[in-house]
Every structure is written in C-alpha cells, then in structure tokens.
Design a protein around this motif. Structure first.
Motif, PDB file in Angstrom:
ATOM      1  N   LEU A 152      14.072   5.670  -4.069  1.00 40.18           N
ATOM      2  CA  LEU A 152      13.197   6.588  -3.639  1.00 40.18           C
ATOM      3  C   LEU A 152      11.894   6.784  -4.496  1.00 40.18           C
ATOM      4  CD1 LEU A 152      15.541   9.726  -2.953  1.00 40.18           C
ATOM      5  CD2 LEU A 152      14.637   8.101  -1.300  1.00 40.18           C
ATOM      6  N   LEU A 153      12.110   6.645  -5.848  1.00 37.96           N
ATOM      7  CA  LEU A 153      10.818   6.338  -6.616  1.00 37.96           C
ATOM      8  C   LEU A 153       9.861   4.983  -6.311  1.00 37.96           C
ATOM      9  CD1 LEU A 153      11.806   7.292  -9.947  1.00 37.96           C
ATOM     10  CD2 LEU A 153      10.118   8.744  -8.601  1.00 37.96           C
ATOM     11  N   THR A 154      10.629   3.906  -5.828  1.00 33.36           N
ATOM     12  CA  THR A 154       9.924   2.962  -5.451  1.00 33.36           C
ATOM     13  C   THR A 154       9.486   3.054  -4.250  1.00 33.36           C
ATOM     14  OG1 THR A 154      11.688   1.598  -6.795  1.00 33.36           O
ATOM     15  CG2 THR A 154      10.306   0.498  -5.171  1.00 33.36           C
ATOM     16  N   LEU A 155       9.828   3.684  -3.204  1.00 36.17           N
ATOM     17  CA  LEU A 155       9.449   3.941  -1.875  1.00 36.17           C
ATOM     18  C   LEU A 155       8.032   4.545  -1.991  1.00 36.17           C
ATOM     19  CD1 LEU A 155      12.557   4.106   0.356  1.00 36.17           C
ATOM     20  CD2 LEU A 155      11.050   2.239   0.320  1.00 36.17           C
ATOM     21  N   ALA A 156       8.222   5.631  -2.689  1.00 37.63           N
ATOM     22  CA  ALA A 156       7.134   6.625  -3.145  1.00 37.63           C
ATOM     23  C   ALA A 156       5.916   6.168  -3.507  1.00 37.63           C
ATOM     24  CB  ALA A 156       7.615   7.787  -3.816  1.00 37.63           C
ATOM     25  N   CYS A 157       6.207   5.088  -4.595  1.00 40.49           N
ATOM     26  CA  CYS A 157       5.096   4.555  -5.402  1.00 40.49           C
ATOM     27  C   CYS A 157       4.248   3.371  -4.390  1.00 40.49           C
ATOM     28  CB  CYS A 157       5.737   3.636  -6.441  1.00 40.49           C
ATOM     29  SG  CYS A 157       4.628   2.548  -7.193  1.00 40.49           S
ATOM     30  N   LEU A 158       5.205   2.764  -3.565  1.00 43.22           N
ATOM     31  CA  LEU A 158       4.669   1.720  -2.692  1.00 43.22           C
ATOM     32  C   LEU A 158       3.643   2.287  -1.570  1.00 43.22           C
ATOM     33  CD1 LEU A 158       7.738  -0.813  -2.160  1.00 43.22           C
ATOM     34  CD2 LEU A 158       5.369  -1.149  -3.502  1.00 43.22           C
ATOM     35  N   LYS A 159       4.126   3.645  -1.147  1.00 44.70           N
ATOM     36  CA  LYS A 159       3.705   4.449   0.126  1.00 44.70           C
ATOM     37  C   LYS A 159       2.238   5.004  -0.617  1.00 44.70           C
ATOM     38  CE  LYS A 159       3.834   8.764   2.759  1.00 44.70           C
ATOM     39  NZ  LYS A 159       4.684   9.882   2.998  1.00 44.70           N
ATOM     40  N   ALA A 160       1.960   5.356  -1.913  1.00 40.57           N
ATOM     41  CA  ALA A 160       0.856   5.774  -2.434  1.00 40.57           C
ATOM     42  C   ALA A 160      -0.031   4.573  -2.575  1.00 40.57           C
ATOM     43  CB  ALA A 160       1.176   6.420  -3.930  1.00 40.57           C
ATOM     44  N   LEU A 161       0.546   3.520  -3.185  1.00 42.65           N
ATOM     45  CA  LEU A 161      -0.348   2.322  -3.287  1.00 42.65           C
ATOM     46  C   LEU A 161      -1.022   1.613  -1.696  1.00 42.65           C
ATOM     47  CD1 LEU A 161      -1.101  -0.288  -5.048  1.00 42.65           C
ATOM     48  CD2 LEU A 161       0.979  -1.409  -4.445  1.00 42.65           C
ATOM     49  N   PHE A 162      -0.071   1.733  -0.611  1.00 40.14           N
ATOM     50  CA  PHE A 162      -0.583   1.261   0.641  1.00 40.14           C
ATOM     51  C   PHE A 162      -1.649   2.222   1.244  1.00 40.14           C
ATOM     52  CE2 PHE A 162       3.056  -1.667   0.373  1.00 40.14           C
ATOM     53  CZ  PHE A 162       2.288  -2.877   0.385  1.00 40.14           C
ATOM     54  N   ASN A 163      -1.550   3.671   0.545  1.00 41.35           N
ATOM     55  CA  ASN A 163      -2.390   4.592   1.216  1.00 41.35           C
ATOM     56  C   ASN A 163      -3.789   4.744   0.218  1.00 41.35           C
ATOM     57  OD1 ASN A 163      -0.815   5.240   3.323  1.00 41.35           O
ATOM     58  ND2 ASN A 163       0.224   6.810   2.315  1.00 41.35           N
ATOM     59  N   GLN A 164      -3.985   3.995  -0.468  1.00 40.32           N
ATOM     60  CA  GLN A 164      -5.324   3.759  -1.223  1.00 40.32           C
ATOM     61  C   GLN A 164      -6.557   3.909  -0.418  1.00 40.32           C
ATOM     62  OE1 GLN A 164      -5.599   3.983  -5.050  1.00 40.32           O
ATOM     63  NE2 GLN A 164      -3.661   4.739  -4.334  1.00 40.32           N
ATOM     64  N   GLU A 165      -7.593   4.848  -0.681  1.00 37.57           N
ATOM     65  CA  GLU A 165      -8.565   5.034  -0.135  1.00 37.57           C
ATOM     66  C   GLU A 165      -9.819   4.107  -0.882  1.00 37.57           C
ATOM     67  OE1 GLU A 165      -9.445   9.319  -0.436  1.00 37.57           O
ATOM     68  OE2 GLU A 165      -7.989   9.759   1.200  1.00 37.57           O
ATOM     69  N   LEU A 166     -10.079   3.167  -0.197  1.00 37.68           N
ATOM     70  CA  LEU A 166     -11.109   1.859  -0.880  1.00 37.68           C
ATOM     71  C   LEU A 166     -12.413   2.194  -0.426  1.00 37.68           C
ATOM     72  CD1 LEU A 166      -8.026  -0.618  -0.937  1.00 37.68           C
ATOM     73  CD2 LEU A 166      -8.886   0.435  -3.009  1.00 37.68           C
ATOM     74  N   LYS A 167     -13.337   1.776  -1.513  1.00 41.36           N
ATOM     75  CA  LYS A 167     -14.737   1.827  -0.797  1.00 41.36           C
ATOM     76  C   LYS A 167     -15.458   0.281  -0.537  1.00 41.36           C
ATOM     77  CE  LYS A 167     -15.643   6.010  -3.598  1.00 41.36           C
ATOM     78  NZ  LYS A 167     -16.575   6.394  -4.805  1.00 41.36           N
ATOM     79  N   ARG A 168     -14.361  -0.408  -0.859  1.00 39.74           N
ATOM     80  CA  ARG A 168     -14.802  -1.923  -0.382  1.00 39.74           C
ATOM     81  C   ARG A 168     -13.677  -2.803   0.062  1.00 39.74           C
ATOM     82  NH1 ARG A 168     -15.628  -2.804  -6.540  1.00 39.74           N
ATOM     83  NH2 ARG A 168     -14.407  -4.366  -7.185  1.00 39.74           N
ATOM     84  N   GLU A 169     -13.990  -3.878   0.730  1.00 40.92           N
ATOM     85  CA  GLU A 169     -12.972  -4.622   1.309  1.00 40.92           C
ATOM     86  C   GLU A 169     -11.848  -5.227   0.186  1.00 40.92           C
ATOM     87  OE1 GLU A 169     -10.988  -6.030   4.470  1.00 40.92           O
ATOM     88  OE2 GLU A 169     -12.615  -4.684   4.574  1.00 40.92           O
ATOM     89  N   VAL A 170     -10.746  -4.747   0.377  1.00 41.79           N
ATOM     90  CA  VAL A 170      -9.779  -5.299  -0.619  1.00 41.79           C
ATOM     91  C   VAL A 170      -8.328  -5.647   0.152  1.00 41.79           C
ATOM     92  CG1 VAL A 170      -8.432  -4.394  -2.621  1.00 41.79           C
ATOM     93  CG2 VAL A 170     -10.571  -3.646  -2.338  1.00 41.79           C
ATOM     94  N   THR A 171      -7.662  -6.654  -0.500  1.00 38.10           N
ATOM     95  CA  THR A 171      -6.429  -7.048   0.319  1.00 38.10           C
ATOM     96  C   THR A 171      -5.184  -6.781  -0.812  1.00 38.10           C
ATOM     97  OG1 THR A 171      -6.500  -9.400  -0.357  1.00 38.10           O
ATOM     98  CG2 THR A 171      -7.444  -8.309   1.863  1.00 38.10           C
ATOM     99  N   ILE A 172      -4.264  -6.282  -0.652  1.00 37.86           N
ATOM    100  CA  ILE A 172      -3.097  -5.999  -1.570  1.00 37.86           C
ATOM    101  C   ILE A 172      -1.993  -6.620  -1.319  1.00 37.86           C
ATOM    102  CG2 ILE A 172      -1.813  -4.393  -3.045  1.00 37.86           C
ATOM    103  CD1 ILE A 172      -4.025  -2.265  -2.272  1.00 37.86           C
ATOM    104  N   ASP A 173      -1.741  -7.830  -2.302  1.00 41.75           N
ATOM    105  CA  ASP A 173      -0.563  -8.232  -1.908  1.00 41.75           C
ATOM    106  C   ASP A 173       0.736  -7.676  -3.011  1.00 41.75           C
ATOM    107  OD1 ASP A 173      -1.126  -9.824   0.098  1.00 41.75           O
ATOM    108  OD2 ASP A 173      -1.795 -11.704  -1.211  1.00 41.75           O
ATOM    109  N   VAL A 174       1.890  -7.205  -2.636  1.00 40.25           N
ATOM    110  CA  VAL A 174       2.767  -6.878  -3.676  1.00 40.25           C
ATOM    111  C   VAL A 174       3.914  -7.614  -3.985  1.00 40.25           C
ATOM    112  CG1 VAL A 174       4.400  -4.641  -4.045  1.00 40.25           C
ATOM    113  CG2 VAL A 174       2.395  -4.409  -2.704  1.00 40.25           C
TER     114      VAL A 174
END
Length: 301
Positions: A17-39
């Motif tokens: 549950l902690l891991t899923l919550a962590c990933l949800k917050a990571l993928f919901n980041q509000e970014l001011k420039r173009e960024v790609t995230i590979d986990v």
C-alpha cells in the motif's frame, strides 16, 4: 523545448500500500517543464503481492527482482546500476514510504538548475521530509556535528533557499548526470544503512557539492522512534547478534550499524582517529547490557 529524462529508483519489501501510494504521488507531479519519468523498482522478495499490484496499476514501471537480502542500499544500487546503462539527465532516489507533494519534483529540478546557473553543475539536491502527523523534520540534508564528531550527523532544517550540507539521507535525492558520471553507483560494502551518507561524502571529495532544497518535498515517518523496547535493556549476546544484521540495533536516539560495515565507513570518513570513532557508538551496547544485567540480578535477589 528540452526534455529532462529522470530515472526514479525505488526498492521495496512487503509494503504494497505504501509503495502504491508513493508511485501515485510520483506520477501525479505538477511539472513546469517537459519531463519524462522512468521508474525502476526493486521488489526484494516481497510476499504481499507488491510486484503484482504495481504491474496492474503502473505497467510502465520496470520491476527488478531481489531475493530478500538486498535491503535499501543493495536494492537501490541494483536499480541505479540498471538505470545508469541508459544515461539519464537525472536520477531520483525515492523511498517507497515517502509521499511527495505535487510540486516536489519541480522544486528539486529548479533548485538543481539554479545551482547549475551559479556554477554548480555537480550538485546533489536532497529533499526534506516531515512526519505526516507532527510535521517534524524526519529526513533530508545532514551536517557533521563538529570536527571532533565527524561521524555524528544532525538534520539541517530547510529554509527559503537551498542550503549547503555535508551529506544526505537517501529518502528523496536528485542526482544530475554530471554527479553520477564522477561518483558512480552506491558502495556495495553497505547493505542497508550508511550508503547514502557515504555517497554524499565521496561526492564532495570528487568535486561535487551537496545541498538541501528549499522547504519540504513531502512526508515520511521516521523508521525508528526513540522509546521503543530496544532502548531499555538488551543482553550482550542478543545485542551482538542484532548489530551483525543489516538493520543493526536501535539504541536511544541512534541505530548501531553493523559492526564491520560501520568500520568501513569510519575508516573512509573518520580521519586520523577513525578507530576511536568506529568504536564509540558500541559503548552504548555494553552500558545497556550491564544495566540490564544489574536489573535482572536485583529482581532475582
């Protein structure tokens, strides 16, 4: 527009549950420039279905398998090594119990860019976290207590601007490519603790700088709370057994690290008097064991 490529590195064991919550917050980041995230997520032998749940919710996550012996340093090192093969612009260490604020990654990236503009392209940037209930500082950048206590570290309160620090807790850390090209991966001699402190200290020796970003980037509870039963008394044999294990032995306000791993850290970063600094923490174990023995003797009288 330039696109920043970030590799986020996580390791987990039975915290679905902690891991899923962590990933949800990571993928919901509000970014001011173009960024790609590979986990890159190392599942270190979880038995609670963490890997399956992550695959179902976030199929884009690259899952690497461990056998339960990796712990934080080993797991993060495995993910780091895999990500380095693909030469990212940034690498993000992220504990799976850290919940990022929506602006966290923007804060780290902007701090890194400001430092680059100031002539610091090899700047490690740590993000500070607080307890979700008390709001007390839990992890982030740390400072050596004094020249006479070079292996004793205190957390550095974040401010309105980036602050220089000595090294880092690995809970949320942004590393630009330029740092990784010089310092490389985490030290394999460490299993769970000390690898993050060691990395920051080694980085400074190699011409990098270490900073803590402004404000807080998220929440993360402290793994060890003073006042647990480990604080009261422990038999010397039991204590020696525990400090030979990867997570060591919690005593008072600190954790006694595994004996030989702490020796490596002390020898590398303790200076001329490293043997003294290596052995000082273990005096607590002897004192607590003797105190516990006296209490037991009085009870048996």
């Amino acid at each position: 527009m330039n696109c920043d490529r970030i590799a986020a590195l996580l390791t987990c064991y039975n915290r679905k549950l902690l891991t899923l919550a962590c990933l949800k917050a990571l993928f919901n980041q509000e970014l001011k420039r173009e960024v790609t995230i590979d986990v890159y997520l190392v599942d270190d032998g979880s038995t609670d279905g963490t890997a399956e749940a992550v695959t179902q919710s976030y199929p884009q996550v690259k899952i690497l398998k461990g056998d339960g012996s990796l712990f934080w340093n080993g797991g993060t090192r495995l993910a780091f090594g895999e990500a380095i093969k693909h030469d990212y612009d940034y690498y993000l260490w992220l504990n799976n119990d850290t919940l990022l604020q929506p602006s966290a990654l923007s804060n780290l990236l902007e701090t890194s860019q400001r430092l680059r503009n100031q002539g610091e392209p090899r700047a490690i940037v740590a993000g500070s976290t607080c307890d979700p209930h008390t709001k007390a500082l839990t992890y982030g950048g740390v400072m050596r207590r004094s020249r006479w206590r070079p292996l004793k570290f205190d957390l550095l309160e974040p401010g309105e601007a980036a602050k220089r620090c000595d090294t880092i807790n690995g809970n949320c850390v942004l590393l630009p490519r330029e740092v990784v090209q010089v310092v490389g991966n985490l030290e394999p001699a460490f299993t769970h603790y000390a690898g993050d402190w060691d990395y920051g200290l080694r980085a400074q020796r190699q011409g990098c700088t270490v900073w803590v970003a402004p404000g807080y980037v998220g929440t993360c509870s402290q793994n060890y709370q003073p006042g647990s039963e480990a604080d009261s008394s422990v038999a010397i044999g039991e204590g020696l057994k525990k400090i030979s294990q990867p997570k060591g032995l919690p005593v008072k306000e600190q954790v006694l690290h595994p004996f030989w791993e702490w020796r490596i850290f002390a020898q590398r970063h303790g200076g001329l008097f490293w043997p003294i600094y290596w052995l000082i923490p273990y005096r607590r174990l002897l004192g607590i064991s003797l105190l516990g023995g006296r209490r037991q003797h009085r009870m048996n009288q």
